[in-house]
Design a protein around this motif. Structure first.
Motif, PDB file in Angstrom:
ATOM      1  N   LYS A  17       0.843  -1.203   0.000  1.00  0.00           N
ATOM      2  CA  LYS A  17       0.000   0.000   0.000  1.00  0.00           C
ATOM      3  C   LYS A  17       0.876   1.251   0.000  1.00  0.00           C
ATOM      4  CE  LYS A  17      -4.079   1.641   2.469  1.00  0.00           C
ATOM      5  NZ  LYS A  17      -4.858   1.507   3.693  1.00  0.00           N
ATOM      6  N   PRO A  18       0.592   2.200  -0.915  1.00  0.00           N
ATOM      7  CA  PRO A  18       1.379   3.440  -0.916  1.00  0.00           C
ATOM      8  C   PRO A  18       1.163   4.214   0.389  1.00  0.00           C
ATOM      9  CG  PRO A  18      -0.087   3.303  -2.855  1.00  0.00           C
ATOM     10  CD  PRO A  18      -0.459   2.192  -1.948  1.00  0.00           C
ATOM     11  N   GLY A  19       2.219   4.757   0.943  1.00  0.00           N
ATOM     12  CA  GLY A  19       2.106   5.606   2.133  1.00  0.00           C
ATOM     13  C   GLY A  19       2.088   4.865   3.453  1.00  0.00           C
ATOM     14  N   THR A  20       2.182   3.541   3.398  1.00  0.00           N
ATOM     15  CA  THR A  20       1.974   2.761   4.617  1.00  0.00           C
ATOM     16  C   THR A  20       3.192   2.763   5.552  1.00  0.00           C
ATOM     17  OG1 THR A  20       0.996   0.688   5.387  1.00  0.00           O
ATOM     18  CG2 THR A  20       2.665   0.517   3.693  1.00  0.00           C
ATOM     19  N   LEU A  21       4.350   3.215   5.074  1.00  0.00           N
ATOM     20  CA  LEU A  21       5.539   3.298   5.921  1.00  0.00           C
ATOM     21  C   LEU A  21       5.300   4.221   7.124  1.00  0.00           C
ATOM     22  CD1 LEU A  21       9.152   3.256   4.736  1.00  0.00           C
ATOM     23  CD2 LEU A  21       8.551   5.050   6.330  1.00  0.00           C
ATOM     24  N   ALA A  22       4.467   5.234   6.928  1.00  0.00           N
ATOM     25  CA  ALA A  22       4.193   6.177   8.017  1.00  0.00           C
ATOM     26  C   ALA A  22       3.160   5.633   8.995  1.00  0.00           C
ATOM     27  CB  ALA A  22       3.709   7.503   7.430  1.00  0.00           C
ATOM     28  N   VAL A 157       5.679  -4.775   5.348  1.00  0.00           N
ATOM     29  CA  VAL A 157       5.014  -3.549   4.915  1.00  0.00           C
ATOM     30  C   VAL A 157       5.704  -3.045   3.657  1.00  0.00           C
ATOM     31  CG1 VAL A 157       4.495  -1.166   5.530  1.00  0.00           C
ATOM     32  CG2 VAL A 157       4.355  -2.949   7.278  1.00  0.00           C
ATOM     33  N   ALA A 158       5.041  -3.202   2.512  1.00  0.00           N
ATOM     34  CA  ALA A 158       5.624  -2.765   1.238  1.00  0.00           C
ATOM     35  C   ALA A 158       4.929  -1.479   0.799  1.00  0.00           C
ATOM     36  CB  ALA A 158       5.471  -3.858   0.186  1.00  0.00           C
ATOM     37  N   ASP A 159       5.625  -0.364   0.985  1.00  0.00           N
ATOM     38  CA  ASP A 159       5.095   0.953   0.614  1.00  0.00           C
ATOM     39  C   ASP A 159       5.623   1.281  -0.778  1.00  0.00           C
ATOM     40  OD1 ASP A 159       4.602   3.634   0.233  1.00  0.00           O
ATOM     41  OD2 ASP A 159       5.097   4.215   2.293  1.00  0.00           O
TER      42      ASP A 159
END
Lengths: 337, 337
Positions: A17-22, A157-159
């Motif tokens: 999911k894009p942005g999931t690192l935060a 977690v793959a951002d």
């Protein structure tokens, strides 16, 4: 998108999911001591973003590249955790490509005989391949992955936002593993990579490659059988990688080159070369084939004088085959360089 | 006598039999590459006897004592195996006391992510305790067992003939672990050690101590619950051991001293001291209690500021208890030195 690796008590989710690192703190318990492990090629802002989510965050930054995948790096992480008073209930988080993942994972596997860890892959290589499956290891001398463990992460977690700043060569490096997956197990993925725009279909490629790999790992977590298919391209690839030394080709580039002699259909070989060209992967290597063969003798898939290799006759169907070193030599000499 | 540790696919037999060191090849597959790991305090004839049974035997002799239980020793074993072309199907055999067992076991656990190993314990400490349960580890700096793995051996061969040449102090060192077992789980074993001649009942003591330990390991292989009972005496004991440095007391001696503050009945404490005296174990230590406490803060059984300790109120019944560091301090100061 979410995938789940169903491995009994060692099961975990893979979030794409894009942005999931935060937002890792929403997905995992960071309210304990956390050691964030990365390398100096990974943008510092990713490490910082993770530390900001921790109550007691520490970090350990390794030198970039295979040289960082050493027993010394592993020992440095352990010493840092010991000094910071980490106990069995604390956490390791690997951020970056395959190297921090492998080293941090082995540190988590061995610290006090095993603690939790998370994978936050930020390269295509790590998102597509290295982050899933629980293989951890460090190199010894010039030989890859001599010391390691199977130790599944608690979460991956793959951002995909992190891929936007990746240099094109590193983007292609990871896509080589997707191409490997396509050849051994997913003809649709191959055709997607062959026919469509790669950048526009990146998340789909990621998803399909991971879905296949998770299925294999679920059926054979410790590589007794089917999982060995994932080594397609790796027997010769590891030899090319070792022969090239630290200034040589990247892992995925070597794997792609290592796949070519293992493809038995001329048409498929031609199509594979075309996809490799499209991705920007090299089509030949400069290392001396005898040096490549020398390093291949240290392969983990060797059993006495027999090597288990993976060959592809039909698109999407990898098959294990046992060959002698002499047969392997013919494959290398016939196609190498 | 034979015991079996029933751990599913990781099950193995424990053979307790005089003269069996010369017959390991009848009990296990030695027709592969074999790395025999020992230390320079172990009679060379044991290593030789094992090598004679191998088709392709190699050996690695570590320095005797805790100093040999280092990351450097572990790395040296891995490098030797790599140079000799060991693959995933080859074997490690640990011969000697707890130190070669721990280091060789971790080498087997991590070499190419895990290969087979056998334990051939030749001390009471190793035969009674260290050889069973699959705990492997090396030290880091002054801290014990920082890096390790749970990796069960394929077979344990306890040849009681090897104990005949053991110095009395090392004999007592191992019997301390049998006394520990008796206190937490086997009142009959305690009375046997209290009332009968130790030398004449050695095999029986060995058998009862191992039988209890195997039962605990079967129910809790990775030390999530009940297995923590086996740490009786170890919380303070590890502190005493670390505080004493390489010239200090032996592991079993420290464990015995670490048990005393944890026994809550005055009568049982008196009886335990009497058995310790009979075995030739020390009844006090000279290390500074504050130094002991300093090293105890690095205990793996710590969870944040809470320590899980084992106490004994009634003979044969250990119980887990969680205490603060201040409570632990009172226990150490009240009974130490």
């Amino acid at each position: 998108m979410k995938l789940t690796a169903a491995l009994g008590p060692a099961s975990y989710d893979v979030i794409i999911k894009p942005g999931t690192l935060a937002r890792v703190h929403r997905l995992a318990n960071l309210r304990r001591r956390v050691m964030v492990v990365s390398d100096d090629g990974v943008p510092a802002k990713y490490v910082k973003a993770l530390l900001q989510q921790c109550d007691e965050g520490h970090s350990c930054i390794l030198p970039q590249g295979e040289g960082g995948k050493s027993i010394e790096s592993w020992q440095a992480i352990l010493a840092r955790m010991l000094d910071a008073g980490f106990d069995r209930h604390d956490l390791v988080v690997a951020v970056g490509g395959g190297v921090p993942g492998d080293v941090a994972g082995f540190a988590a596997a061995s610290y006090m005989r095993g603690i939790d860890w998370l994978q936050v892959p930020t390269t295509t290589m790590a998102q597509i391949d290295a982050s899933v499956g629980g293989k951890t290891a460090v190199n010894l001398g010039g030989t890859k992955n001599v010391a390691g463990a199977f130790h599944q992460p608690r979460l991956v977690v793959a951002d995909s936002n992190t891929l936007k700043t990746l240099p094109p060569r590193h983007m292609a490096n990871g896509l080589a593993e997707a191409l490997k997956t396509a050849l051994i197990g997913d003809a649709d993925l191959f055709e997607l990579m062959e026919q469509k725009d790669i950048a526009q279909n990146l998340e789909r490629i990621l998803y399909l490659a991971l879905r296949y790999k998770i299925g294999v790992v679920e059926r054979d977590a410790t590589e007794q059988g089917e999982r060995r298919l994932l080594n397609f391209g790796h027997t010769i690839g590891h030899g090319i990688e070792a022969a090239g030394g630290p200034q040589g080709l990247l892992h995925g580039e070597c794997v792609a080159l290592g796949m070519l002699p293992m493809i038995e259909s001329k048409t498929l070989l031609r199509r594979t070369r075309a996809v490799m060209r499209k991705l920007g992967l090299p089509l030949k290597y400069t290392a001396d084939p005898d040096t490549v063969l020398h390093y291949m003798q240290r392969d983990k898939k060797r059993e006495g004088d027999r090597y288990t290799i993976v060959r592809v006759k039909t698109l999407g169907e990898g098959a294990l085959e046992t060959v002698t070193f002499d047969e392997l030599r013919l494959l290398v000499k016939g196609n190498g360089g």
